[in-house]
Design an enzyme around this catalytic site. Structure first.
Site, short mmCIF file in Angstrom:
data_model
loop_
_atom_site.label_atom_id
_atom_site.label_comp_id
_atom_site.label_asym_id
_atom_site.label_seq_id
_atom_site.Cartn_x
_atom_site.Cartn_y
_atom_site.Cartn_z
N ARG A 177 0.82 -1.21 0.00
CA ARG A 177 0.00 0.00 0.00
C ARG A 177 0.86 1.27 0.00
O ARG A 177 0.54 2.27 0.65
CB ARG A 177 -0.95 0.03 1.22
CG ARG A 177 -1.92 -1.12 1.29
CD ARG A 177 -2.90 -1.13 0.11
NE ARG A 177 -3.79 -2.27 0.22
CZ ARG A 177 -3.52 -3.48 -0.29
NH1 ARG A 177 -2.40 -3.67 -0.96
NH2 ARG A 177 -4.37 -4.46 -0.16
N SER A 310 -11.38 -0.31 3.19
CA SER A 310 -10.57 -0.75 4.33
C SER A 310 -9.92 0.49 4.96
O SER A 310 -9.13 1.18 4.32
CB SER A 310 -9.49 -1.72 3.88
OG SER A 310 -10.08 -2.90 3.38
N GLU A 411 -5.53 3.92 6.26
CA GLU A 411 -5.21 3.75 4.84
C GLU A 411 -5.62 4.97 4.02
O GLU A 411 -4.90 5.36 3.10
CB GLU A 411 -5.89 2.48 4.30
CG GLU A 411 -5.44 2.08 2.93
CD GLU A 411 -5.89 0.68 2.55
OE1 GLU A 411 -6.34 0.53 1.40
OE2 GLU A 411 -5.79 -0.24 3.37
#
Length: 420
Positions: A177, A310, A411
Site C-alpha cells: 500500500r 478498508s 489507509e
C-alpha cells in the site's frame, strides 16, 4: 471546466459530494480538467498561488474534515484507454500487451476493459473503487494481485521541477500500500509532509500496464478459490474470476454504492453499463432513488457501502512485536519499510479481538459505526460528519494499542484531522 454549467447547481461541490464516505466540507475552487494541458495548468496554478492542492480521483480513499477546504480540488476528466502496438515497444514479452490508461479512468472500468479484451493480470482487482491514477499511488491490492505487478511505467507531472517525466517500475518503489508517490506525502506514518500533502510531488498523468493476452489465469487466493469452487492454482476464465471477486466484495460490503454516480457531481465518472453490472453483483437491485448520507436525493441508502473501504492498513511488525501477539493472531511473511524481514498481521483480526465487532458503534443510534459485514470498514450510517468517523477511528486505534501494543495506521488520506 470549472464547476458546473447548470445554473441550478452550486458552482462547487462539497467533499461530502465527491467521496464514498459522504463527509467533508465545502471547497473553495473545483476544477474538472478535460485535457492534460488543463490538468497540469490547474496543478501549476494552485502551487503558484501557494494554495493547498487536492487532486481527487473517485474519492474512495479520502477522509476530509468538516471545515471548508481553502484550496483547489482538481479532478482529471480524461478517461482514455489505448492498446499499444507491441512491436514498437521493446522488452514486451511474447504474449504480453501494453495498455496506456489516463489517470482519470475509473479503475474498475479499466479492469472491465481488460477482461473484456482478454488481457489477464488485474481481474483480481475488480470492484476496487478509485481511478487509475490513484491505483499506483496506493499500490492497490486484493485477492492475490497488486497493481505494482502490472505497471511498467507512470507518466507524471513533477510539482518540484515543473516538468512532465516518466517513472519506470523501479522508480516507483512499490511496497505494501505504498509507492514513491505516496511516500512524498508523509514524513512518518499518518504524518503529513509540509511540502506535498494531500497531493504527492508527482501527479499521475497516465499509466502504462503490461498484461498477458490470456483469457484464463491462476486463482491465487484461497477465499476466491472457495467462491469459485476450485483449488488454489487452478486456471479459470478471467471473466469468471472477475464476477467471483465482485460477489465476494459485495458480501463484505466492499463495493461502493454505484448509485452515487447518479449525482450531478459524479455523473460521467464511470461507465454506466458497468455501474449496472456491479449493481447486479451486489445487494442493490435497481437505481431506486433514496436520500443519501449527505441528504441529497439520488443515492440508495445502504449503510455498509458509505465508507472509505478498508480504513486501516495491515500492520507489518518486527520480530519482537510479532512475538508479543497472541499465538492465534494471523502472521504472514512481509518486508518492513527499511527492507528488513517482517511479519504482517491482520488489522481486521486485531480490531475484532480488541472488542470492536461488526456493527460496533460508540453509542446506540450513532451516525458512524463499523460495517455490519466487515470490521475494517468505518461507515457513515446516515448524517455522519467527518468528526464522527474520526472519533470512531481514534477509539479503535486506542483500543487496539491498549490490547496489543500496535498502533493502527489509516489507509485513507486524512485531510484536516490528525489520526496518528
Amino acid at each position: 471546466m470549472t464547476g458546473q454549467t447548470d445554473s441550478s447547481q452550486p458552482t462547487t461541490p462539497t467533499l461530502a459530494q465527491l467521496t464514498t464516505v459522504g463527509v467533508g466540507g465545502a471547497v473553495d475552487r473545483f476544477v474538472e480538467a478535460q485535457s492534460e494541458e488543463e490538468f497540469i495548468a490547474a496543478v501549476r496554478g494552485a502551487d503558484a498561488e501557494g494554495l493547498p492542492l487536492l487532486v481527487i480521483g473517485g474519492g474512495s480513499n479520502l477522509l476530509a474534515d468538516d471545515e471548508p477546504f481553502h484550496g483547489v480540488v482538481v479532478r482529471d476528466a480524461r478517461r482514455g484507454i489505448s492498446v499499444l502496438d507491441d512491436d514498437a515497444h521493446a522488452g514486451v514479452d511474447a504474449g504480453a500487451v501494453s495498455i496506456v490508461a489516463q489517470a482519470g479512468v475509473n479503475w474498475d472500468d479499466f479492469v472491465a476493459f481488460c477482461v473484456d479484451s482478454g488481457f489477464s493480470g488485474v481481474e483480481g482487482l475488480s470492484g476496487v473503487p478509485g481511478t487509475v491514477g490513484a491505483s499506483v499511488v496506493q499500490n492497490i491490492g486484493a485477492y492475490g494481485q497488486e497493481v505494482a505487478s502490472s505497471v511498467s511505467s507512470v507518466r507524471v507531472f513533477d510539482r518540484e521541477s515543473k516538468r512532465v517525466s516518466q517513472l519506470d517500475r523501479n522508480d516507483m518503489h512499490f511496497g505494501y500500500r505504498s509507492s514513491a508517490l505516496k511516500s512524498s506525502m508523509y514524513t512518518a506514518p499518518a504524518t503529513p509532509a509540509d511540502s506535498y500533502f494531500p497531493t504527492p510531488r508527482y501527479v499521475v498523468l497516465s499509466v502504462t500496464f503490461t498484461l498477458q493476452r490470456n483469457e484464463t489465469n491462476e486463482v491465487a487466493f484461497g477465499q476466491l478459490a472457495k467462491a469459485l469452487g476450485v483449488e488454489m492454482g487452478e486456471r479459470m476464465p478471467i471473466a469468471d474470476i472477475r464476477q467471483a471477486v465482485l460477489k465476494v466484495r459485495a458480501a463484505k460490503g466492499m463495493l461502493e454504492d454505484m448509485s452515487r454516480y447518479l449525482s450531478p457531481w459524479m455523473r460521467g465518472c464511470k461507465n454506466f453499463h458497468i455501474v449496472t453490472d456491479v449493481l447486479s453483483a451486489g445487494k442493490l437491485a435497481s437505481h431506486d432513488r433514496f436520500t443519501n448520507v449527505s441528504g441529497e436525493a439520488g443515492f440508495h441508502q445502504d449503510f455498509d457501502r458509505h465508507s472509505c473501504g478498508s480504513f486501516f492498513m495491515n500492520p507489518i511488525l518486527d520480530a519482537a512485536q510479532a512475538a508479543a501477539l497472541p499465538e492465534d493472531a494471523p502472521r504472514f511473511d512481509a518486508v518492513l519499510p527499511d527492507g528488513q524481514p517482517g511479519i504482517k498481521t491482520s488489522a481486521a483480526w486485531l480490531i475484532d479481538h480488541a472488542g470492536f465487532h461488526k456493527s460496533y458503534q460508540l453509542h446506540d443510534g450513532a451516525s458512524a459505526g463499523l460495517s455490519t459485514l466487515h470490521t475494517l470498514a468505518l461507515t457513515n450510517r446516515g448524517g455522519a460528519k467527518a468528526s464522527d468517523i474520526a472519533e470512531l477511528a481514534r477509539v479503535i486505534q486506542d483500543g487496539v494499542e491498549a490490547k496489543f501494543g500496535v498502533r493502527l495506521v489509516p489507509e485513507p488520506v486524512v485531510v484536516g484531522m490528525d489520526l496518528r
